[in-house]
Design a protein around this motif. Structure first.
Motif, PDB file in Angstrom:
ATOM      1  N   ASP A   6      -6.514 -17.847  -7.317  1.00  0.00           N
ATOM      2  CA  ASP A   6      -6.759 -18.695  -6.064  1.00  0.00           C
ATOM      3  C   ASP A   6      -6.854 -17.970  -4.688  1.00  0.00           C
ATOM      4  O   ASP A   6      -7.645 -18.541  -3.584  1.00  0.00           O
ATOM      5  N   THR A   9     -10.598 -17.027  -4.771  1.00  0.00           N
ATOM      6  CA  THR A   9     -11.235 -18.325  -4.240  1.00  0.00           C
ATOM      7  C   THR A   9     -11.125 -18.498  -2.676  1.00  0.00           C
ATOM      8  O   THR A   9     -12.404 -18.850  -1.996  1.00  0.00           O
ATOM      9  N   GLN A  12     -13.683 -16.226  -1.052  1.00  0.00           N
ATOM     10  CA  GLN A  12     -14.824 -16.457  -1.266  1.00  0.00           C
ATOM     11  C   GLN A  12     -15.412 -17.475  -0.337  1.00  0.00           C
ATOM     12  O   GLN A  12     -16.190 -17.559   0.360  1.00  0.00           O
ATOM     13  N   ILE A  13     -14.380 -18.568   0.028  1.00  0.00           N
ATOM     14  CA  ILE A  13     -14.593 -19.766   0.830  1.00  0.00           C
ATOM     15  C   ILE A  13     -14.619 -19.116   2.435  1.00  0.00           C
ATOM     16  O   ILE A  13     -15.727 -19.465   3.073  1.00  0.00           O
ATOM     17  N   ALA A  35     -19.508 -25.173   0.818  1.00  0.00           N
ATOM     18  CA  ALA A  35     -19.149 -25.355  -0.488  1.00  0.00           C
ATOM     19  C   ALA A  35     -20.299 -24.864  -1.268  1.00  0.00           C
ATOM     20  O   ALA A  35     -20.127 -23.820  -2.192  1.00  0.00           O
ATOM     21  N   ILE A  40     -19.079 -23.409  -5.039  1.00  0.00           N
ATOM     22  CA  ILE A  40     -18.112 -24.169  -5.427  1.00  0.00           C
ATOM     23  C   ILE A  40     -18.396 -25.590  -4.918  1.00  0.00           C
ATOM     24  O   ILE A  40     -19.206 -25.858  -4.397  1.00  0.00           O
ATOM     25  N   ASN A  41     -17.561 -26.736  -5.672  1.00  0.00           N
ATOM     26  CA  ASN A  41     -18.128 -28.077  -5.414  1.00  0.00           C
ATOM     27  C   ASN A  41     -17.030 -28.454  -3.930  1.00  0.00           C
ATOM     28  O   ASN A  41     -16.383 -27.688  -3.774  1.00  0.00           O
ATOM     29  N   MET A  44     -13.183 -28.964  -4.171  1.00  0.00           N
ATOM     30  CA  MET A  44     -12.675 -27.647  -4.228  1.00  0.00           C
ATOM     31  C   MET A  44     -12.414 -27.152  -2.876  1.00  0.00           C
ATOM     32  O   MET A  44     -11.343 -26.703  -2.521  1.00  0.00           O
TER      33      MET A  44
END
Length: 204
Positions: A6, A9, A12-13, A35, A40-41, A44
């Motif tokens: 988590d 991620t 990353q975002i 995204a 990612i989608n 998410m």
């Protein structure tokens, strides 16, 4: 393991959002673009950040809080004003050469939403001029530097250090330099700016 995934991620975002916000600004950025950049989608992305404003604020806060400790460390140490000016200039320029997006990003978005900075003022790393003001007043009284307000001196320091980064395209065109040549000019300012400011305020 899930917690580590988590956190990765989210990082990353934030990196993807930084890239998109830097190139398109808050208003021009789209959550789908962010995204896609993060791999990612969109669902998410919304799971981590409910909307674009919250995501932007997280990116802005990260950018500002990378810079704020650099300012605070110099303002609050026990060195003389001359040493502060030299350390500030050297540390700031070296730091921004590694994170060149920060000045333009912060200034652009502060102009768009000036009240947002109020949300950061309670952070312990937010720059505080009180010690700097006392030092300037003392050195003026001792005859070490010419009469000048701490606020004006701080603005002079910030302006001379920040402008070459936020106006890079303009200054490159005027000075007819390529990226490598311009970087050398900026690196030289770690001493040039300090010398200029110190010579302007010293009494002898």
């Amino acid at each position: 393991m899930k917690k580590k995934k988590d956190e990765n991620t989210e990082v990353q975002i934030l990196e993807a959002a930084k890239t998109i916000f830097q190139s398109k600004g808050m208003d021009g950025a789209r959550m789908q673009e962010i995204a896609d950049e993060a791999g990612i989608n969109k669902a998410m992305l919304h799971y981590y950040f409910r909307n674009k404003q919250l995501l932007f604020e997280a990116v802005f806060k990260n950018a500002f809080l990378l810079l704020a400790p650099q300012l605070s460390a110099v303002l609050n140490d026990n060195s003389s004003i001359e040493v502060k000016v030299r350390n500030f200039t050297s540390n700031y320029i070296s730091f921004i050469l590694v994170h060149p997006y920060i000045p333009s990003f912060i200034i652009q978005e502060l102009n768009r939403n000036p009240d947002f900075i109020l949300k950061l003022k309670d952070n312990p790393n937010f720059p505080n001029l009180e010690k700097f003001k006392k030092q300037v007043e003392e050195e003026v009284q001792q005859g070490l530097i010419k009469p000048i307000s701490a606020e004006q001196l701080f603005i002079n320091i910030m302006a001379l250090n920040v402008f070459p980064f936020v106006a890079k395209p303009l200054l490159k065109a005027i000075t007819a330099t390529n990226d490598e040549q311009y970087q050398k000019l900026v690196e030289a300012r770690t001493t040039e700016v300090a010398d200029f400011i110190i010579n302007s305020i010293k009494t002898i």
